[in-house]
Design an enzyme around this catalytic site. Sequence first.
Site, PDB file in Angstrom:
ATOM      1  N   ASP A  66       1.411  -1.434   0.079  1.00 54.18           N
ATOM      2  CA  ASP A  66      -0.040   0.028  -0.215  1.00 54.18           C
ATOM      3  C   ASP A  66       1.060   1.533  -0.266  1.00 54.18           C
ATOM      4  O   ASP A  66       2.043   1.240   0.264  1.00 54.18           O
ATOM      5  CB  ASP A  66      -0.716  -0.159   1.069  1.00 54.18           C
ATOM      6  N   ASN A 135      -7.738  -2.925  14.392  1.00 51.42           N
ATOM      7  CA  ASN A 135      -8.997  -3.092  14.161  1.00 51.42           C
ATOM      8  C   ASN A 135      -8.825  -4.425  12.970  1.00 51.42           C
ATOM      9  O   ASN A 135      -9.950  -4.400  12.139  1.00 51.42           O
ATOM     10  CB  ASN A 135      -9.777  -2.029  13.533  1.00 51.42           C
ATOM     11  N   HIS A 137      -7.127  -5.150  10.039  1.00 50.35           N
ATOM     12  CA  HIS A 137      -7.165  -4.379   8.544  1.00 50.35           C
ATOM     13  C   HIS A 137      -5.801  -5.442   8.051  1.00 50.35           C
ATOM     14  O   HIS A 137      -4.438  -4.935   8.997  1.00 50.35           O
ATOM     15  CB  HIS A 137      -6.847  -2.591   8.193  1.00 50.35           C
ATOM     16  N   GLU A 142      -9.944  -1.620   5.500  1.00 50.47           N
ATOM     17  CA  GLU A 142      -9.939  -1.177   6.457  1.00 50.47           C
ATOM     18  C   GLU A 142     -11.491  -2.576   6.805  1.00 50.47           C
ATOM     19  O   GLU A 142     -12.043  -2.377   6.162  1.00 50.47           O
ATOM     20  CB  GLU A 142     -10.385   0.272   6.981  1.00 50.47           C
TER      21      GLU A 142
HETATM   22  C1  GLP Z   1      -0.336   0.098   8.281  1.00 52.17           C
HETATM   23  C2  GLP Z   1      -0.336  -0.379   7.065  1.00 52.17           C
HETATM   24  C3  GLP Z   1      -0.179  -2.285   7.236  1.00 52.17           C
HETATM   25  C4  GLP Z   1       0.245  -2.529   8.297  1.00 52.17           C
HETATM   26  C5  GLP Z   1      -0.380  -2.061  10.175  1.00 52.17           C
HETATM   27  C6  GLP Z   1      -0.004  -2.124  11.595  1.00 52.17           C
HETATM   28  O1  GLP Z   1      -2.040   1.537   8.591  1.00 52.17           O
HETATM   29  N1  GLP Z   1      -0.919  -0.539   6.178  1.00 52.17           N
HETATM   30  O2  GLP Z   1       0.197  -2.704   6.009  1.00 52.17           O
HETATM   31  O3  GLP Z   1       0.524  -4.065   9.008  1.00 52.17           O
HETATM   32  O4  GLP Z   1      -0.210  -0.451   9.929  1.00 52.17           O
HETATM   33  O5  GLP Z   1       1.210  -1.445  11.695  1.00 52.17           O
HETATM   34  P1  GLP Z   1       2.009  -2.219  12.861  1.00 52.17           P
HETATM   35  O6  GLP Z   1       3.059  -3.252  12.435  1.00 52.17           O
HETATM   36  O7  GLP Z   1       3.253  -0.960  13.085  1.00 52.17           O
HETATM   37  O8  GLP Z   1       1.443  -2.506  13.977  1.00 52.17           O
END
Ligand code: GLP
Length: 252
Positions: A66, A135, A137, A142
């Site tokens: 992304d 959440n 995702h 989302e």
């Molecule tokens: C972001 C990314 C995801 C990632 C998520 C969790 O929003 N778009 O790809 O998995 O957050 O992030 P973290 O590993 O820092 O908790």
Amino acid sequence: MRVLIEPDEAAVARTAANAVAPLVRHATCNLGVATGSSPVPTYRELARRCASGELNFSGVHVFLLDEYAGLPQQHPQSYFSTIRRDFTTAVGIPDDHIHGPDGYAENVFEEAAQYDRHLTEVGGIDVQILGIGRNGHIGFNEPMSSLASRTHVAVLTNQTRQDNSRFFAAIDDVPRRAITQGLATISEARSIVLIATGPAKSSALAAAIEGPLSARCPASVLQLHPNVTIIADEEAAQDLEFADYYRQRSAH
Ligand code: GLP
């Protein structure tokens, strides 16, 4: 789903690196990468193996999951810049082997569709590394994203913007939209490794693995994938009802 429960973040990183390494050893490998904190220890472990001569990334192309809409590639918080900083520079992957949608494109909708086509044209992703949001995702899909979604422009929830505001000076600087591979796009990866660490991920992880297949928890779509490995530390695994059974299965 293979569910591997490790004692801590360092063990998660080693196990995840073990899962990715055989594919990196192929002459060519399309490696799907997630940003966020969860995969960073795994990227460090892969970099350590690269420095010791155990792994070589010359045949690897990386593909972003992304990208924030509205940030130019050079912005320090673009996912292009983030993956360079967290991973590709350390393993010697050149910038022209980093693929991702341009969040600064004039028409982000067309850019999303173009990136989806690009993923198909290059023959798809061999192994996709994923994190999971609080959440549920994955990427920026989302809750209530279509389980059949292709790469698209997604609107971020307030919770996700709040969670990601730690990387920005103020919450208002966090983009409101992103281009993300869709849930159907992600599901086309030939193998998937999802990394979850820390107590904040425990309920999302339980919903993803043991909850109903539902757009309420986008990561639950992975229940349909034939080759998924979920690697969690004890804290992220604390809400799993069948944890003992997963341990039993991975011991045999
Ligand atoms: C972001 C990314 C995801 C990632 C998520 C969790 O929003 N778009 O790809 O998995 O957050 O992030 P973290 O590993 O820092 O908790």
